[in-house]
Design an enzyme around this catalytic site. Structure first.
Site, short mmCIF file in Angstrom:
data_model
loop_
_atom_site.label_atom_id
_atom_site.label_comp_id
_atom_site.label_asym_id
_atom_site.label_seq_id
_atom_site.Cartn_x
_atom_site.Cartn_y
_atom_site.Cartn_z
N ASP A 60 46.57 -13.50 -25.16
CA ASP A 60 45.21 -13.86 -25.59
C ASP A 60 44.21 -12.73 -25.43
OD1 ASP A 60 45.05 -13.93 -22.80
OD2 ASP A 60 43.78 -15.72 -22.75
N ASN A 61 44.54 -11.72 -24.63
CA ASN A 61 43.67 -10.54 -24.49
C ASN A 61 44.43 -9.48 -23.71
OD1 ASN A 61 42.22 -12.84 -22.42
ND2 ASN A 61 42.96 -10.96 -21.46
N ASP A 73 48.82 -15.28 -21.12
CA ASP A 73 47.43 -15.14 -20.69
C ASP A 73 47.25 -13.85 -19.89
OD1 ASP A 73 44.83 -15.58 -19.93
OD2 ASP A 73 45.20 -17.55 -19.06
N ASP A 74 46.45 -12.95 -20.43
CA ASP A 74 46.20 -11.66 -19.75
C ASP A 74 47.46 -10.80 -19.63
OD1 ASP A 74 43.68 -12.76 -19.45
OD2 ASP A 74 43.52 -12.37 -17.30
N HIS A 106 41.23 -24.76 -22.04
CA HIS A 106 40.11 -23.82 -21.97
C HIS A 106 39.20 -23.87 -23.18
CE1 HIS A 106 38.67 -19.64 -20.38
NE2 HIS A 106 37.99 -20.65 -19.87
N CYS A 140 39.64 -14.72 -22.43
CA CYS A 140 40.45 -15.89 -22.78
C CYS A 140 39.81 -16.87 -23.77
CB CYS A 140 40.79 -16.69 -21.52
SG CYS A 140 41.33 -15.71 -20.11
CA CA Z 1 43.32 -14.34 -20.96
#
Ligand code: CA
Length: 468
Positions: free
Chosen positions: A283-284, A33-34, A131, A73
């Site tokens: 995810d990003n 994540d990130d 999420h 996200c």
């Molecule tokens: Ca993210």
């Protein structure tokens, strides 16, 4: 080693389902994540060793031009789990944490990867961040998964003593949702260790619990998303990093890397290494200011239509079919994970919901030459920002209402040289494709995080109108 009797039972089940002749591989998707493009060893990171994540790339394929469907996200995850551009079904904002709102998530009209794999006999588990909706109807167990260990919201605090809200439906906003107990299926459980370690434990437990059946594990770490929190065990690995925020980020990435190592080790112990597809990605892109990530040569970061927003580290390991040590440089999409898995497992896809991804395996084995995609698209509805990666070129509309810019990311990773004036025909062609894709999309169907205030006012009005 799989027990012969179990293989036989599986075979009988598949025969009953009309799916004889297939020994289906196990499937693991690990999502960070990130975590940005440049912060893994296989993309050149120097200050944070990621030996286990790197092993996936070294023993399989490293994708040097992998894109997610959105630079934050929620929509990115909605694309990954449905195999379709989330802009097609209105999931185009980061959802708010609203357990009372059945619209705030992936609509029930969409099927998840777990839904389609269930039809061909898979057991599916999701560990970590969901999420994709906090309402009871959007819970992972309602979306095809058989096991859930994680949190429903968009992020979480990492230290067990900070998780003080027992019932997650009682969290009243996003920030309270970061402090809920962890859910095991529907049951709140108290975390006892650093959250990333909790999730790694649960992932390994899930693998060991399903050695005989084909399984799909979605290991969805919330790390290294903010808040920046790590334990001494991981911080101690980085005495040479002087910036305390970068040091904590490094510790968080290192904890994820340990977890990846434990997952790979579990596969080895069960003799499943050969027949299990493992994909790793983020995810990003990195929000450099928020979590001290480093997007390296990429322009922009999380939230941007520049490369730094949605170009991510990605690697795939599947020794049964894919040779080790390949770098695949043609653009690929996180959407391809669903399409590849669906092809590999013979999972049926409803004609009403065609996938947007491509089965990558023929490209990785060399059966198909060339590039899997004519174009990979991005729209940010609220900002009216767009990007299209087509072949060697990328069309970008970085600001609402501005003229498109044209770059060659294969030669100019930092998107510094606008080639629009030099290649008007390319601009025109890509703009036509972008317009055609945009015409297939719908407007967002829920008010996202940015609209917390508006949503709260609407809710209040609704309550007043229905009051006796
Ligand atoms: Ca993210």
């Amino acid at each position: 080693m799989k027990h012969p009797f179990s293989r036989c039972l599986l075979g009988l089940c598949l025969l009953a389902l009309g799916l004889e002749g297939a020994e289906r591989p196990n499937l693991i998707v690990i999502l960070a994540d990130d975590l940005c493009y440049a912060d893994v060893g296989f993309n050149g990171c120097e200050d944070i060793p990621t030996p286990h994540i790197d092993r996936i790339a070294a023993e399989g394929v490293r994708f040097s031009s992998a894109y997610v469907t959105y630079p934050v996200c929620g929509p990115s995850r909605a694309g990954l789990i449905t195999g379709r551009y989330p802009q097609r079904f209105g999931f185009e904002r980061n959802p708010q944490y609203r357990p009372g709102d059945p619209q705030m998530g992936v609509p029930l009209s969409e099927e998840t990867l777990a839904d389609v794999l269930k039809k061909v006999g898979y057991t599916s588990g999701v560990v970590g961040k969901w999420h994709l909706g906090a309402h009871a109807s959007l819970h992972p167990l309602e979306r095809g998964f058989d096991f859930f260990f994680g949190h429903l919201g968009g992020g979480h605090r990492y230290l067990p003593e900070e998780l003080v809200i027992r019932r997650s439906e009682e969290a009243e906003d996003e920030w309270q949702s970061y402090r809920t107990w962890i859910l095991r299926d529907h049951e709140p459980v108290a975390a006892t260790q650093y959250l990333t370690d909790e999730f790694s434990d649960a992932a390994v437990e899930f693998i060991h619990a399903h050695p005989e059946s084909p399984f799909f594990l979605f290991l969805s770490y919330n790390a290294p998303h903010a808040p920046l929190q790590a334990t001494e065990r991981y911080l101690a690995r980085f005495p040479e990093i002087e910036n305390p925020r970068r040091r904590t980020y490094a510790a968080m990435v290192s904890a994820v890397d340990d977890g990846v190592g434990r997952v790979l080790e579990a596969l080895r112990e069960l003799d499943l290494e050969e027949d299990t597809l493992v994909v790793f990605l983020s995810d990003n892109g990195g929000p450099e200011a928020a979590n001290a990530s480093d997007n390296g040569p990429l322009r922009g970061g999380k939230g941007d239509v520049w490369e730094g927003g949605f170009r991510v580290p990605m690697a795939l390991r599947y020794p049964a079919a894919v040779k080790a040590g390949k770098t695949f440089s043609a653009p690929v999409s996180a959407l391809d994970i669903f399409a590849t898995i669906a092809a590999l497992s013979d999972a049926p896809i409803a004609p009403a919901r065609p996938l947007d991804g491509v089965n990558l395996l023929p490209f990785l084995t060399g059966d198909h030459a060339g590039s899997p995609h004519e174009a990979i698209y991005l729209r940010k509805f609220d900002q009216q920002q767009f990007a299209l990666r087509g072949g060697d070129f990328k069309l970008v509309i970085p600001e609402r209402g501005t003229a498109p810019k044209l770059f060659r990311p294969d030669q100019d990773l930092g998107e510094t040289r606008d080639l629009a004036a030099a290649h008007p025909a390319v601009v025109s062609d890509l703009q036509t494709r972008l317009d055609a894709w945009t015409a297939e999309l719908i407007d967002p169907v829920f008010l996202g995080l940015m609209y917390r205030r508006e949503a709260a006012i609407n809710e209040k009005k609704k309550k007043q109108n229905t009051a006796p």
